[in-house]
Scaffold this motif. Structure first.
Motif, PDB file in Angstrom:
ATOM      1  N   LYS A  43       8.501  21.329   6.343  1.00 17.63           N
ATOM      2  CA  LYS A  43       7.725  20.131   6.033  1.00 17.63           C
ATOM      3  C   LYS A  43       7.718  19.791   4.546  1.00 17.63           C
ATOM      4  N   GLU A  44       7.526  20.792   3.683  1.00 13.44           N
ATOM      5  CA  GLU A  44       7.404  20.523   2.253  1.00 13.44           C
ATOM      6  C   GLU A  44       8.697  19.948   1.658  1.00 13.44           C
ATOM      7  N   GLU A  45       9.833  20.560   2.022  1.00 20.28           N
ATOM      8  CA  GLU A  45      11.115  20.082   1.484  1.00 20.28           C
ATOM      9  C   GLU A  45      11.461  18.702   2.042  1.00 20.28           C
ATOM     10  N   ARG A  97       9.341  16.393   2.949  1.00 14.86           N
ATOM     11  CA  ARG A  97       8.481  15.429   2.254  1.00 14.86           C
ATOM     12  C   ARG A  97       8.998  15.148   0.850  1.00 14.86           C
ATOM     13  N   ARG A  98       9.387  16.200   0.136  1.00 14.97           N
ATOM     14  CA  ARG A  98       9.903  16.021  -1.219  1.00 14.97           C
ATOM     15  C   ARG A  98      11.110  15.095  -1.218  1.00 14.97           C
ATOM     16  N   GLU A 141      10.075  11.506  -0.435  1.00 15.33           N
ATOM     17  CA  GLU A 141       9.374  10.951  -1.593  1.00 15.33           C
ATOM     18  C   GLU A 141      10.340  10.577  -2.712  1.00 15.33           C
ATOM     19  N   TRP A 173       0.909   7.576  -0.022  1.00 16.01           N
ATOM     20  CA  TRP A 173       0.904   8.836   0.710  1.00 16.01           C
ATOM     21  C   TRP A 173      -0.524   9.206   1.077  1.00 16.01           C
ATOM     22  N   ASP A 207       0.698  14.014   4.976  1.00 12.75           N
ATOM     23  CA  ASP A 207       2.137  13.997   5.242  1.00 12.75           C
ATOM     24  C   ASP A 207       2.594  12.670   5.837  1.00 12.75           C
ATOM     25  N   GLU A 211       7.264  19.502  10.633  1.00  8.65           N
ATOM     26  CA  GLU A 211       7.994  20.726  10.301  1.00  8.65           C
ATOM     27  C   GLU A 211       9.488  20.632  10.649  1.00  8.65           C
TER      28      GLU A 211
END
Length: 104
Positions: free
Chosen positions: A15-17, A19-20, A23, A45, A48, A69
């Motif tokens: 999820k974090e990567e 989103r990055r 963005e 934003w 998420d 995810e």
């Protein structure tokens, strides 16, 4: 008449990567979504979810990008001006999305 378009893009980035990347590369998705017509986008934003609106030539696009995810879901409501080429636009958005979410 406005037409909703939903695109789901699978990924294995977490999820974090994911989103990055969304963005940092939303400009590429915006370009694909507007079908080459100059729209002014606003984005916000919340957790998420990226909510966006776009205005141009008296037309409006509204939508959300949800980061999960293992996938990203893009939902956009295209104005009547773009509804006739919705398949082409969704194909272009899907291609750009896959490029930015591919594992490198």
């Amino acid at each position: 008449m406005a037409r909703p378009v939903t695109i789901t893009l699978s990924h294995d980035l977490g999820k974090e990567e994911a989103r990055r990347r969304v963005e940092e590369n939303f400009d590429k998705i915006k370009s694909a979504m507007s079908g080459g017509i100059k729209f002014r986008f606003t984005e916000e934003w919340s957790g998420d979810r990226l909510s966006f609106t776009a205005k141009g030539l008296g037309q409006n696009i509204k939508g959300d990008i949800d980061i999960f995810e293992a996938h990203v879901r893009i939902v956009a409501v295209l104005p009547s001006l773009l509804a006739g080429i919705a398949e082409s636009i969704s194909g272009s958005v899907e291609k750009q999305g896959q490029i930015l979410l591919e594992k490198k």
